[in-house]
Design a protein around this motif. Structure first.
Motif, short mmCIF file in Angstrom:
data_model
loop_
_atom_site.label_atom_id
_atom_site.label_comp_id
_atom_site.label_asym_id
_atom_site.label_seq_id
_atom_site.Cartn_x
_atom_site.Cartn_y
_atom_site.Cartn_z
N PRO A 47 0.83 -1.21 0.00
CA PRO A 47 0.00 0.00 0.00
C PRO A 47 0.86 1.26 0.00
N LEU A 84 -1.30 6.73 9.82
CA LEU A 84 -2.56 6.89 9.11
C LEU A 84 -3.73 6.28 9.88
N ALA A 117 -10.49 9.61 7.25
CA ALA A 117 -10.99 8.28 6.95
C ALA A 117 -12.14 8.33 5.96
N PRO A 126 -12.07 9.43 -0.08
CA PRO A 126 -11.95 8.22 -0.91
C PRO A 126 -10.50 7.74 -0.95
N PRO A 127 -10.30 6.45 -1.06
CA PRO A 127 -8.92 5.94 -1.12
C PRO A 127 -8.24 6.39 -2.41
N LEU A 128 -6.95 6.62 -2.33
CA LEU A 128 -6.20 7.02 -3.52
C LEU A 128 -5.93 5.81 -4.40
N GLN A 166 -3.95 3.30 -6.73
CA GLN A 166 -2.60 2.77 -6.78
C GLN A 166 -2.24 2.52 -8.24
N ARG A 172 -1.10 10.56 -7.74
CA ARG A 172 -2.17 9.66 -7.30
C ARG A 172 -3.41 10.45 -6.88
N ARG A 173 -3.20 11.58 -6.22
CA ARG A 173 -4.35 12.41 -5.84
C ARG A 173 -5.11 12.90 -7.07
N SER A 219 -6.95 10.08 -8.68
CA SER A 219 -8.08 9.74 -7.82
C SER A 219 -9.20 10.76 -7.95
N SER A 224 -12.98 9.71 -8.84
CA SER A 224 -14.10 9.95 -7.94
C SER A 224 -14.89 11.23 -8.21
#
Length: 187
Positions: free
Chosen positions: A6, A22, A30, A33-35, A37, A59-60, A63, A67
């Motif tokens: 990760p 984290l 939390a 949204p997850p970034l 990979q 990645r941001r 993402s 999203s």
């Protein structure tokens, strides 16, 4: 190197410390949204803090495209961000990226993005993206009928101070326009 951790750009001992940090983050983080990979990450110095920051910015931004979350675009792009291959009609800067995302999501509400590969070299990051979804919405005056959309884009980012300052990009716009029914298929 193929990504399996990760935290692919952090040494294992540091990855454990980062994971613990984290896990203790406020609940507000939390909810984000997850970034995404990268399926494949190529970096000369993946453990280098500068490379890690560049990967994080890229990645941001990917993402954000996945999203539609404008906070991810704000976190990825520098205040003076410049799109060097600005399409006609799109405004410059963060506002242009947000506008483009809203336009695509109006046409393809379930639009998803994946990072097929990411290459880090100096202050540049090259990202090869793949977009998929169904044209269930509206693009200009054309109403979708649920047809599949699947196209690629390649971006080159110049990153300084942990944010994308410049972007050069090339999308398969002809393929996309054909899939949306705006251009007749060849053949």
């Amino acid at each position: 190197m193929t990504v399996s951790s990760p935290f692919p750009f952090v040494r294992p001992a540091r990855a454990a410390a980062l994971a613990a940090l984290l896990a203790a983050a406020p609940a507000a983080f939390a909810a984000a949204p997850p970034l995404l990979q990268p399926a494949r990450l190529i970096a000369a110095a993946p453990d280098d803090a500068n490379d890690a920051a560049r990967v994080l910015a890229a990645r941001r931004y990917a993402s954000f495209w996945n999203s539609g979350d404008p906070d991810l675009a704000r976190a990825a792009l520098a205040p003076d961000f410049v799109d060097r291959t600005l399409p006609p009609g799109r405004i410059q800067g963060l506002a242009g990226a947000l506008q483009a995302s809203r336009t695509m999501r109006a046409a393809v509400p379930d639009l998803r993005c994946e990072i097929q590969q990411m290459i880090v070299a100096g202050d540049r990051v090259v990202v090869h993206l793949r977009f998929r979804g169904r044209f269930d919405g509206r693009f200009g005056t054309v109403e979708g009928s649920g047809q599949a959309v699947d196209f690629i884009a390649t971006d080159i980012y110049r990153i300084a101070e942990d944010r994308i300052n410049e972007n050069w990009h090339l999308e398969d716009n002809l393929g996309l326009m054909r899939q949306l029914g705006l251009v007749a298929p060849t053949g």
